[in-house]
Design a protein around this motif. Sequence first.
Motif, PDB file in Angstrom:
ATOM      1  N   TRP A  71     119.790  27.904  64.176  1.00  0.00           N
ATOM      2  CA  TRP A  71     118.870  28.763  64.895  1.00  0.00           C
ATOM      3  C   TRP A  71     119.464  30.093  65.292  1.00  0.00           C
ATOM      4  N   ASP A  75     117.285  35.909  60.678  1.00  0.00           N
ATOM      5  CA  ASP A  75     116.238  36.612  61.405  1.00  0.00           C
ATOM      6  C   ASP A  75     115.396  35.667  62.253  1.00  0.00           C
ATOM      7  N   ALA A  76     116.009  34.661  62.816  1.00  0.00           N
ATOM      8  CA  ALA A  76     115.273  33.680  63.611  1.00  0.00           C
ATOM      9  C   ALA A  76     114.614  34.350  64.813  1.00  0.00           C
ATOM     10  N   GLU A  77     113.419  33.896  65.115  1.00  0.00           N
ATOM     11  CA  GLU A  77     112.706  34.355  66.300  1.00  0.00           C
ATOM     12  C   GLU A  77     113.529  34.008  67.543  1.00  0.00           C
ATOM     13  N   PRO A  78     113.555  34.892  68.536  1.00  0.00           N
ATOM     14  CA  PRO A  78     114.303  34.568  69.757  1.00  0.00           C
ATOM     15  C   PRO A  78     113.818  33.246  70.364  1.00  0.00           C
ATOM     16  N   ASP A  79     114.749  32.439  70.788  1.00  0.00           N
ATOM     17  CA  ASP A  79     114.474  31.150  71.431  1.00  0.00           C
ATOM     18  C   ASP A  79     113.713  30.161  70.552  1.00  0.00           C
ATOM     19  N   THR A  80     113.747  30.351  69.245  1.00  0.00           N
ATOM     20  CA  THR A  80     113.047  29.440  68.343  1.00  0.00           C
ATOM     21  C   THR A  80     113.589  28.027  68.423  1.00  0.00           C
ATOM     22  N   ASP A  81     114.814  27.890  68.912  1.00  0.00           N
ATOM     23  CA  ASP A  81     115.421  26.564  69.039  1.00  0.00           C
ATOM     24  C   ASP A  81     114.962  25.827  70.278  1.00  0.00           C
ATOM     25  N   ARG A  85     107.503  24.034  66.761  1.00  0.00           N
ATOM     26  CA  ARG A  85     106.243  24.511  66.170  1.00  0.00           C
ATOM     27  C   ARG A  85     105.354  23.298  65.868  1.00  0.00           C
TER      28      ARG A  85
END
Length: 189
Positions: A71, A75-81, A85
Amino acid sequence: MTDPKDDLLVYLQDARDVLLWKLDGLSEYDVRRPLTPTGTNLLGLVKHLAGAEALYFGQTFGRPFPGTPLWITGDAEPDTDLWARADETREDIVGRYRRACAHADETIAALPLDAVGRTPGAPGDTTLHRVLTHMVAETQRHAGHADIVRELVDGAVGQRPGGLNVAPRDPEHLARVERAAKEAAARVG
């Protein structure tokens, strides 16, 4: 005399187990729903720690965890971890966590505590001892978050099912704590 590595692993495994039991018996909605203003949720905590186990015990020591990129990379979205989803299943996230923990355990077993590694994105070298200590603290911290979130969902508390290691719910105790808080606030002004 006990082995320091074994001691640390016992505490890490205990926190891992606590984190996973917090999901038991809950609906998909309840394991995913945010219950704090920052969005803290049970399945997100597991997802976060899967990445942390993979990073710290994998890449740090040149033993990359197979599968999904971490994560913190790309280019992972911030706080994607920290959240799941809708297309990520509980089974996939829990399975990834279990695999990351097994991979971490292999690293821990294979290396001495003074083994040196380098965590991507962190300055300087580190040791397995430092990483293991960090992961005990981080996993215990997030198990505490999970305890509070689970209590908000359905009242379940503690390190084990049944909440045997916590004081029983006592409305009189809660009222005493509330009165003391109000009295202290009034005294301070």
